[in-house]
Design an enzyme around this catalytic site. Structure first.
Site, PDB file in Angstrom:
ATOM      1  N   TYR A 215       0.973  -1.208  -0.164  1.00 17.73           N
ATOM      2  CA  TYR A 215       0.054  -0.117  -0.165  1.00 17.73           C
ATOM      3  C   TYR A 215       0.906   1.348   0.057  1.00 17.73           C
ATOM      4  O   TYR A 215       2.045   1.269  -0.460  1.00 17.73           O
ATOM      5  CB  TYR A 215      -0.821  -0.334   1.190  1.00 17.73           C
ATOM      6  CG  TYR A 215      -2.084   0.957   1.208  1.00 17.73           C
ATOM      7  CD1 TYR A 215      -3.161   0.923   0.335  1.00 17.73           C
ATOM      8  CD2 TYR A 215      -2.137   1.647   2.384  1.00 17.73           C
ATOM      9  CE1 TYR A 215      -4.261   1.807   0.544  1.00 17.73           C
ATOM     10  CE2 TYR A 215      -3.323   2.561   2.448  1.00 17.73           C
ATOM     11  CZ  TYR A 215      -4.074   2.573   1.267  1.00 17.73           C
ATOM     12  OH  TYR A 215      -5.196   3.438   1.644  1.00 17.73           O
TER      13      TYR A 215
ATOM     14  N   ARG B 113      -5.796  10.773 -10.932  1.00 21.79           N
ATOM     15  CA  ARG B 113      -4.892  11.371  -9.698  1.00 21.79           C
ATOM     16  C   ARG B 113      -4.646  10.466  -8.806  1.00 21.79           C
ATOM     17  O   ARG B 113      -5.169  10.206  -7.688  1.00 21.79           O
ATOM     18  CB  ARG B 113      -5.961  12.313  -9.016  1.00 21.79           C
ATOM     19  CG  ARG B 113      -5.240  13.641  -8.185  1.00 21.79           C
ATOM     20  CD  ARG B 113      -6.037  13.331  -6.733  1.00 21.79           C
ATOM     21  NE  ARG B 113      -5.569  11.980  -6.089  1.00 21.79           N
ATOM     22  CZ  ARG B 113      -6.237  11.536  -5.023  1.00 21.79           C
ATOM     23  NH1 ARG B 113      -7.260  12.135  -4.571  1.00 21.79           N
ATOM     24  NH2 ARG B 113      -5.860  10.468  -4.313  1.00 21.79           N
TER      25      ARG B 113
ATOM     26  N   LYS C 244      -5.814  -1.551  -2.705  1.00 22.81           N
ATOM     27  CA  LYS C 244      -7.048  -1.346  -1.822  1.00 22.81           C
ATOM     28  C   LYS C 244      -8.002  -2.425  -1.547  1.00 22.81           C
ATOM     29  O   LYS C 244      -8.380  -3.051  -0.624  1.00 22.81           O
ATOM     30  CB  LYS C 244      -7.979  -0.359  -2.517  1.00 22.81           C
ATOM     31  CG  LYS C 244      -7.494   1.319  -2.809  1.00 22.81           C
ATOM     32  CD  LYS C 244      -7.458   2.097  -1.531  1.00 22.81           C
ATOM     33  CE  LYS C 244      -6.842   3.171  -1.518  1.00 22.81           C
ATOM     34  NZ  LYS C 244      -7.088   4.008  -0.363  1.00 22.81           N
TER      35      LYS C 244
ATOM     36  N   GLU D 271     -12.170   5.459  -6.670  1.00 21.73           N
ATOM     37  CA  GLU D 271     -10.557   5.798  -6.043  1.00 21.73           C
ATOM     38  C   GLU D 271      -9.720   6.623  -7.152  1.00 21.73           C
ATOM     39  O   GLU D 271      -9.665   6.500  -8.278  1.00 21.73           O
ATOM     40  CB  GLU D 271     -10.122   4.504  -5.771  1.00 21.73           C
ATOM     41  CG  GLU D 271      -8.854   4.524  -4.937  1.00 21.73           C
ATOM     42  CD  GLU D 271      -9.139   4.971  -3.434  1.00 21.73           C
ATOM     43  OE1 GLU D 271     -10.001   4.122  -2.898  1.00 21.73           O
ATOM     44  OE2 GLU D 271      -8.553   5.799  -2.824  1.00 21.73           O
ATOM     45  N   ASP D 272      -9.186   7.638  -6.597  1.00 22.69           N
ATOM     46  CA  ASP D 272      -8.244   8.537  -7.157  1.00 22.69           C
ATOM     47  C   ASP D 272      -8.506   8.903  -8.542  1.00 22.69           C
ATOM     48  O   ASP D 272      -7.838   8.726  -9.708  1.00 22.69           O
ATOM     49  CB  ASP D 272      -6.783   7.618  -7.176  1.00 22.69           C
ATOM     50  CG  ASP D 272      -6.282   7.541  -5.965  1.00 22.69           C
ATOM     51  OD1 ASP D 272      -6.977   8.063  -5.034  1.00 22.69           O
ATOM     52  OD2 ASP D 272      -5.035   6.916  -5.692  1.00 22.69           O
TER      53      ASP D 272
ATOM     54  N   ASP E 146     -13.700   6.880  -1.976  1.00 23.46           N
ATOM     55  CA  ASP E 146     -12.721   6.720  -0.489  1.00 23.46           C
ATOM     56  C   ASP E 146     -12.056   8.089  -0.510  1.00 23.46           C
ATOM     57  O   ASP E 146     -11.728   8.311   0.841  1.00 23.46           O
ATOM     58  CB  ASP E 146     -11.644   5.670  -1.140  1.00 23.46           C
ATOM     59  CG  ASP E 146     -10.964   5.417   0.086  1.00 23.46           C
ATOM     60  OD1 ASP E 146     -11.300   5.117   0.981  1.00 23.46           O
ATOM     61  OD2 ASP E 146      -9.820   4.825  -0.213  1.00 23.46           O
ATOM     62  N   ASP E 147     -11.817   8.954  -1.582  1.00 23.36           N
ATOM     63  CA  ASP E 147     -10.778   9.956  -1.176  1.00 23.36           C
ATOM     64  C   ASP E 147     -11.622  11.084  -0.561  1.00 23.36           C
ATOM     65  O   ASP E 147     -10.965  12.064   0.045  1.00 23.36           O
ATOM     66  CB  ASP E 147     -10.233  10.463  -2.741  1.00 23.36           C
ATOM     67  CG  ASP E 147      -9.492   9.556  -3.059  1.00 23.36           C
ATOM     68  OD1 ASP E 147      -8.501   8.922  -2.449  1.00 23.36           O
ATOM     69  OD2 ASP E 147      -9.915   8.879  -4.200  1.00 23.36           O
TER      70      ASP E 147
ATOM     71  N   ASN F 196      -0.696  11.746   0.082  1.00 23.80           N
ATOM     72  CA  ASN F 196       0.252  10.536  -0.287  1.00 23.80           C
ATOM     73  C   ASN F 196       1.055  10.467  -1.506  1.00 23.80           C
ATOM     74  O   ASN F 196       0.695  11.193  -2.432  1.00 23.80           O
ATOM     75  CB  ASN F 196      -0.533   9.352  -0.129  1.00 23.80           C
ATOM     76  CG  ASN F 196      -1.053   9.339   1.357  1.00 23.80           C
ATOM     77  OD1 ASN F 196      -0.409   9.186   2.325  1.00 23.80           O
ATOM     78  ND2 ASN F 196      -2.476   9.152   1.317  1.00 23.80           N
TER      79      ASN F 196
HETATM   80  O1  LIG Z   1      -4.207   5.542  -0.870  1.00 28.09           O
HETATM   81  C1  LIG Z   1      -3.908   6.060  -0.005  1.00 28.09           C
HETATM   82  O2  LIG Z   1      -3.066   5.876   0.683  1.00 28.09           O
HETATM   83  C2  LIG Z   1      -5.222   7.126   0.607  1.00 28.09           C
HETATM   84  C3  LIG Z   1      -5.586   7.512  -0.614  1.00 28.09           C
HETATM   85  O3  LIG Z   1      -6.672   7.200  -1.026  1.00 28.09           O
HETATM   86  C4  LIG Z   1      -4.904   8.615  -1.594  1.00 28.09           C
HETATM   87  O4  LIG Z   1      -3.983   9.385  -1.313  1.00 28.09           O
HETATM   88  O5  LIG Z   1      -5.539   8.832  -2.597  1.00 28.09           O
HETATM   89 MG   LIG Z   2      -7.141   7.355  -2.984  1.00 21.89          MG
END
Ligand SMILES: O=C([O-])CC(=O)C(=O)O
Ligand SMILES: [Mg+2]
Length: 644
Positions: free
Chosen positions: A192, A245, A263, A335-336, A358-359, A500
């Site tokens: 991760y 992103r 994830k 996600e992202d 999630d973000d 991150n």
């Molecule tokens: O993935 C991770 O560590 C946390 C997160 O969702 C991000 O930074 O987009």
């Molecule tokens: Mg994320």
């Protein structure tokens, strides 16, 4: 993928359910021996055939095994291996009241779902044509874990550790999860953040196995078929990205696949969702990353990103196909995605699908939990604090809104009023009302009355926050000046640098502690090692959405919840905050360690499910009496099954 001599889906229509054989027949070719791998009826209830769903623990396994010779296109009724689940998939061709995937001999060793390597017993070696294919020794899973952790530790380079872990996942799934669960603190940074970020950046050259589904513009009009190509049918969680992103690293296009894969491995390891119920997906609409476009090893579409209607149509086809294939209760975690799509997608699909960003939402729920816990160290209620964010994108505005919601609930003031103590800074400076006309819609609620302020340090001096939160994706944006400023205002400044991976963190743990003279209550999105300052050791916490999404998802799945409501996020925060012990507080921690995360996930799942029942969003009836126990009983455990 199912190959001719490896396995088949067998079904028996005599079990009170219908089964359409055509899906199985399509996949079977050539004469081959079928060995049914029915697991033994394990006492702890952890043995789960692939057909079992999260909300329907295995009821009964009535037989040991069966062996049958199957000819081309002939589906055997397969004997007495009637393992069955209750959940019916929505579409006829996926209706499998029971089905068994089978493998034997050499192909069994090559099947990561069933392979146990040297842990196959003598009897299993005889029964499943493994004699001679393995060296003579038999070792238990615990010994394999010991051996593997030593193997991983021998690599100095994090990316090599990552690749060794991915390799293990492809070889022996249960060993991978056992290793990850048993060494979660050590291995989380490997599978991760931060290492997964580097893996995505280099995905083109380290890519070995396609680990999820790739849906590109080329698949437009065919997404339903693409979903059917995935070998697992009882999907309960999808993590999807379009790679625009990736963490704070920007547009990595198709190489973002590392994120859904990572994830989902946490969904299993931390939240106990069965691996076979998890589906990682990357939507490839191109990339605007010039470096990737010019890289001959780039694995994605070599074109600039599709936008507007073309993008929306592909996403819509995807969302519809997912619902049609897996039904109403499949959880889709966005996600992202880049800001401009993330907010719109969530808004567009939150009332028709079980979606969760999630973000925006997961990070918010984690941070709120940390803040609630931090009140024990700094005193006061949330409403007594002032929050200043650097970064007004998904995470920044998502967290801000959830804090405002919680304050509004606690104090009975309208949410608009609660927002007034929350300030955001973006690349143009403090978000103030005079900028309202030019602001993106998700920033508008935060445009308060104030004169324009350009620099973060000036915003700190003028707003006087008690809490400083970094969600900017800008590494080292919390300068010495900024941290000194917030530390001069507060005895114990709360500083969260959430971006991150580590390279994008707004400050390091060492900077936070030393520039605040050891007074900061600090947590970061990616992990930092303990820091020694003035003779004292400070252990930084990790404010990462990994605390929430696995348990949150489990709660939704096990209760058959059909929509995500903000109150479910608040329930998850509350559950997590309650897990911070006095011992943690004594060390200045506002999050519990990850060591006990599965127990914590069960508690989060139970709180989320309870709230879903209360709101009438849960469809699994009757409501289980003890939701924590129920959550625990639903969780996948990676102990090997016995094959008789
Ligand atoms: O993935 C991770 O560590 C946390 C997160 O969702 C991000 O930074 O987009
Ligand atoms: Mg994320």
């Amino acid at each position: 993928m199912i190959s001719s001599n490896r396995c088949a889906f067998l079904s028996n229509s005599g079990l009170g359910g219908s089964c359409n054989f055509s899906a199985a027949q399509r996949r079977v070719s050539g004469p081959f021996r079928v060995v049914c791998m029915a697991p033994s009826n394990d006492k702890n209830g952890s043995v789960v055939m692939e057909i079992e769903t999260q909300s329907t623990p295995l009821k009964e396994i009535r037989s040991n095994s069966a062996v049958a010779d199957v000819n081309d296109n002939e589906i055997s009724s397969g004997g007495p291996q009637d393992v069955y689940g209750e959940d019916k998939a929505t579409e006829d061709h996926f209706v499998t009241p029971w089905s068994v995937s089978v493998a034997s001999g050499y192909t069994l060793l090559r099947d990561p779902h069933f392979n146990k390597g040297l842990a196959f017993t003598e009897k299993e070696r005889d029964a499943h044509y493994l004699r001679g294919l393995l060296p003579p020794t038999v070792i238990p899973q615990e010994t394999q874990v010991k051996k593997m952790i030593q193997h991983i530790r021998q690599y100095q380079v994090p990316l090599q550790k990552y690749m060794a872990m991915m390799d293990l996942q492809e070889r022996n799934e249960r060993l991978f999860y056992k290793l990850l669960i048993d060494h979660v603190e050590e291995l989380l940074p490997v599978v991760y953040t931060p290492t997964v970020g580097e893996a995505c950046q280099k995905y083109g050259s380290i890519f070995i196995h396609p680990q999820g589904l790739y849906i590109s513009l080329k698949e437009k009009g065919k997404i339903l078929e693409v979903l059917r190509n995935w070998p697992e049918k009882n999907i309960q969680v999808i993590v999807v990205t379009d790679g625009e992103r990736i963490l704070g690293l920007g547009d990595l296009g198709c190489q973002g696949m590392g994120i859904p894969v990572g994830k989902l491995s946490l969904y299993t390891a931390l939240g106990g969702v069965r691996p076979s119920a998890c589906l990682p997906i990357t939507i490839d609409v191109g990339t605007n990353n010039e470096k990737l476009l010019n890289d001959e090893l780039y694995i994605g579409l070599k074109q600039r990103r599709a936008t507007g209607q073309e993008y929306a149509e592909l996403m819509h086809e995807f969302m519809s196909a997912v619902k049609q294939t897996y039904g109403e209760k499949v959880l889709i975690q966005f996600e992202d995605f880049a800001n401009h799509n993330a907010f719109d997608l969530l808004e567009k699909y939150r009332s028709t699908h079980l979606v969760f960003n999630d973000d925006i939402q997961g990070t918010a729920s984690v941070v709120l939990a940390g803040l609630v816990a931090a009140l024990k160290l700094v005193g006061g209620n949330l409403a007594d604090h002032r929050f200043l964010f650097l970064g007004a994108g998904e995470a920044g505005t998502g967290i801000a809104e959830l804090i405002a919601l919680e304050i509004s609930k606690q104090t009975n003031v309208p949410v608009e009023e609660a927002r007034k103590n929350i300030w955001l800074v973006d690349s143009k400076g403090l978000i103030v009302s005079s900028r309202k006309g030019s602001l993106q819609h998700f920033k508008k609620p935060w445009a308060h009355e104030h004169e324009p302020v350009k620099k973060l340090v000036d915003a700190v001096n003028q707003i006087k926050p008690t809490v400083l939160i970094g969600t900017s994706g800008q590494g080292r944006a919390f300068t010495k000046e900024v941290i000194e400023a917030v530390s001069s205002i507060n005895e114990k400044p709360i500083i969260l640098s959430l971006s991150n991976p580590t390279s994008q963190s707004e400050c390091t743990a060492e900077e936070a502690y030393s520039w605040s003279q050891g007074r900061a209550i600090f947590a970061s999105g990616s992990p930092f090692p303990p820091v020694e300052y003035a003779g004292k050791v400070f252990v930084p916490g990790q404010a990462n959405n990994a605390y929430i999404f696995p348990g949150f998802g489990l709660g939704l799945i096990m209760s058959g919840t059909i929509r995500v409501h903000d109150d479910l996020l608040l329930a998850a925060s509350e559950a997590l905050a309650a897990e911070v012990s006095q011992e943690n507080f004594d060390k200045g921690l506002i999050f519990p360690p990850f060591t006990n995360i599965r127990k914590i996930s069960a508690k989060i799942a139970a709180k989320v499910a309870a709230k879903a029942y209360e709101l009438g969003l849960a469809t699994r009836l009757p409501q289980p009496k003890n939701l924590v126990e129920f959550a625990e009983s639903c969780m996948y455990t990676p102990a090997y099954r016995n094959y008789r």
